[in-house]
Motif scaffolding. Structure first.
Motif, PDB file in Angstrom:
ATOM      1  N   TRP A   4       0.844  -1.205   0.000  1.00  0.00           N
ATOM      2  CA  TRP A   4       0.000   0.000   0.000  1.00  0.00           C
ATOM      3  C   TRP A   4       0.876   1.249   0.000  1.00  0.00           C
ATOM      4  CZ3 TRP A   4      -4.343   2.057  -1.228  1.00  0.00           C
ATOM      5  CH2 TRP A   4      -4.738   3.270  -0.691  1.00  0.00           C
ATOM      6  N   GLY A   5       1.893   1.268   0.870  1.00  0.00           N
ATOM      7  CA  GLY A   5       2.788   2.420   0.944  1.00  0.00           C
ATOM      8  C   GLY A   5       3.545   2.650  -0.352  1.00  0.00           C
ATOM      9  N   LEU A   6       3.981   1.561  -0.991  1.00  0.00           N
ATOM     10  CA  LEU A   6       4.668   1.682  -2.279  1.00  0.00           C
ATOM     11  C   LEU A   6       3.736   2.268  -3.335  1.00  0.00           C
ATOM     12  CD1 LEU A   6       6.677  -1.659  -2.381  1.00  0.00           C
ATOM     13  CD2 LEU A   6       7.592   0.654  -2.107  1.00  0.00           C
ATOM     14  N   TRP A   7       2.493   1.794  -3.347  1.00  0.00           N
ATOM     15  CA  TRP A   7       1.522   2.283  -4.329  1.00  0.00           C
ATOM     16  C   TRP A   7       1.270   3.783  -4.111  1.00  0.00           C
ATOM     17  CZ3 TRP A   7      -3.287   4.561  -4.055  1.00  0.00           C
ATOM     18  CH2 TRP A   7      -3.970   4.668  -5.267  1.00  0.00           C
ATOM     19  N   VAL A   8       1.048   4.163  -2.857  1.00  0.00           N
ATOM     20  CA  VAL A   8       0.788   5.578  -2.554  1.00  0.00           C
ATOM     21  C   VAL A   8       1.990   6.421  -2.963  1.00  0.00           C
ATOM     22  CG1 VAL A   8       0.462   7.252  -0.675  1.00  0.00           C
ATOM     23  CG2 VAL A   8      -0.903   5.154  -0.735  1.00  0.00           C
ATOM     24  N   GLY A   9       3.198   5.957  -2.628  1.00  0.00           N
ATOM     25  CA  GLY A   9       4.410   6.691  -2.996  1.00  0.00           C
ATOM     26  C   GLY A   9       4.559   6.851  -4.497  1.00  0.00           C
ATOM     27  N   ARG A  24      -6.666  10.238 -14.091  1.00  0.00           N
ATOM     28  CA  ARG A  24      -6.172   9.597 -12.864  1.00  0.00           C
ATOM     29  C   ARG A  24      -6.130  10.606 -11.720  1.00  0.00           C
ATOM     30  NH1 ARG A  24      -5.185   4.333 -11.410  1.00  0.00           N
ATOM     31  NH2 ARG A  24      -3.576   4.251  -9.855  1.00  0.00           N
ATOM     32  N   ILE A  25      -5.683  11.822 -12.005  1.00  0.00           N
ATOM     33  CA  ILE A  25      -5.662  12.871 -10.990  1.00  0.00           C
ATOM     34  C   ILE A  25      -7.079  13.133 -10.478  1.00  0.00           C
ATOM     35  CG2 ILE A  25      -5.255  15.339 -10.572  1.00  0.00           C
ATOM     36  CD1 ILE A  25      -2.917  15.078 -12.643  1.00  0.00           C
ATOM     37  N   ASP A  26      -8.024  13.300 -11.404  1.00  0.00           N
ATOM     38  CA  ASP A  26      -9.418  13.547 -11.025  1.00  0.00           C
ATOM     39  C   ASP A  26      -9.964  12.394 -10.199  1.00  0.00           C
ATOM     40  OD1 ASP A  26      -9.306  15.917 -12.404  1.00  0.00           O
ATOM     41  OD2 ASP A  26     -10.402  15.166 -14.155  1.00  0.00           O
ATOM     42  N   TYR A  27      -9.637  11.175 -10.640  1.00  0.00           N
ATOM     43  CA  TYR A  27     -10.123   9.989  -9.928  1.00  0.00           C
ATOM     44  C   TYR A  27      -9.597   9.974  -8.495  1.00  0.00           C
ATOM     45  CZ  TYR A  27     -10.367   5.206  -8.325  1.00  0.00           C
ATOM     46  OH  TYR A  27     -10.582   4.102  -7.552  1.00  0.00           O
ATOM     47  N   LEU A  28      -8.290  10.146  -8.328  1.00  0.00           N
ATOM     48  CA  LEU A  28      -7.704  10.096  -6.995  1.00  0.00           C
ATOM     49  C   LEU A  28      -8.217  11.235  -6.114  1.00  0.00           C
ATOM     50  CD1 LEU A  28      -4.071   8.979  -7.892  1.00  0.00           C
ATOM     51  CD2 LEU A  28      -5.817   7.639  -6.714  1.00  0.00           C
ATOM     52  N   GLU A  29      -8.370  12.411  -6.695  1.00  0.00           N
ATOM     53  CA  GLU A  29      -8.900  13.528  -5.914  1.00  0.00           C
ATOM     54  C   GLU A  29     -10.354  13.294  -5.521  1.00  0.00           C
ATOM     55  OE1 GLU A  29      -7.945  17.041  -8.184  1.00  0.00           O
ATOM     56  OE2 GLU A  29      -5.932  17.120  -7.297  1.00  0.00           O
ATOM     57  N   ARG A  37       2.150  15.048   2.584  1.00  0.00           N
ATOM     58  CA  ARG A  37       1.983  14.776   4.007  1.00  0.00           C
ATOM     59  C   ARG A  37       3.025  15.569   4.785  1.00  0.00           C
ATOM     60  NH1 ARG A  37       4.673   9.020   4.987  1.00  0.00           N
ATOM     61  NH2 ARG A  37       6.463   9.340   3.684  1.00  0.00           N
ATOM     62  N   LYS A  38       2.758  15.725   6.088  1.00  0.00           N
ATOM     63  CA  LYS A  38       3.689  16.454   6.944  1.00  0.00           C
ATOM     64  C   LYS A  38       3.848  15.696   8.260  1.00  0.00           C
ATOM     65  CE  LYS A  38       0.031  19.376   8.782  1.00  0.00           C
ATOM     66  NZ  LYS A  38      -0.473  20.697   8.940  1.00  0.00           N
ATOM     67  N   ARG A  39       4.985  15.899   8.874  1.00  0.00           N
ATOM     68  CA  ARG A  39       5.262  15.218  10.133  1.00  0.00           C
ATOM     69  C   ARG A  39       4.714  16.061  11.282  1.00  0.00           C
ATOM     70  NH1 ARG A  39      10.142  11.597  11.022  1.00  0.00           N
ATOM     71  NH2 ARG A  39       9.458  10.577  12.900  1.00  0.00           N
TER      72      ARG A  39
END
Length: 107
Positions: A4-9, A24-29, A37-39
């Protein structure tokens, strides 16, 4: 890092360098994907998160479902696989949409 982390990255990197289609951008949004992300303390949190756009998800389901049942006998195995993946995606998004709208499981 798990799959999952690899896919998100990969999604974030493709977006950042311009290798991602607008669809794809529209779909993900539309499903509330967090591009950055921020720490905060010991945790990484989405820097910007939008609520899923249920109307956009419904449009994606309709677009994915339309025309997928009429494959000619000469269709290649690759095309058949692609249509099956699209069909499963539409089913998964429909399940998500039903839960988001409080619809009971379909019989």
């Amino acid at each position: 890092m798990g799959l999952w982390g690899l896919w998100v990255g990969t999604q974030r990197q493709d977006y950042k360098v311009g290798r991602m289609s607008q669809f794809r951008i529209d779909y993900l949004e539309s499903i509330g994907f967090a591009w950055t992300r921020k720490r905060v303390g010991n945790e990484w949190l989405p820097d910007h998160y939008s609520e899923p756009d249920l109307e956009a998800i419904a449009r994606i389901i309709e677009e994915t479902r339309s025309g997928h049942d009429d494959l000619p006998p000469s269709a290649t195995e690759v095309l058949r696989t692609r249509m099956n993946v699209g069909r499963r995606l539409a089913e998964a998004l429909q399940e998500y949409l039903d839960k988001a709208n409080g619809v009971a499981d379909r019989a």
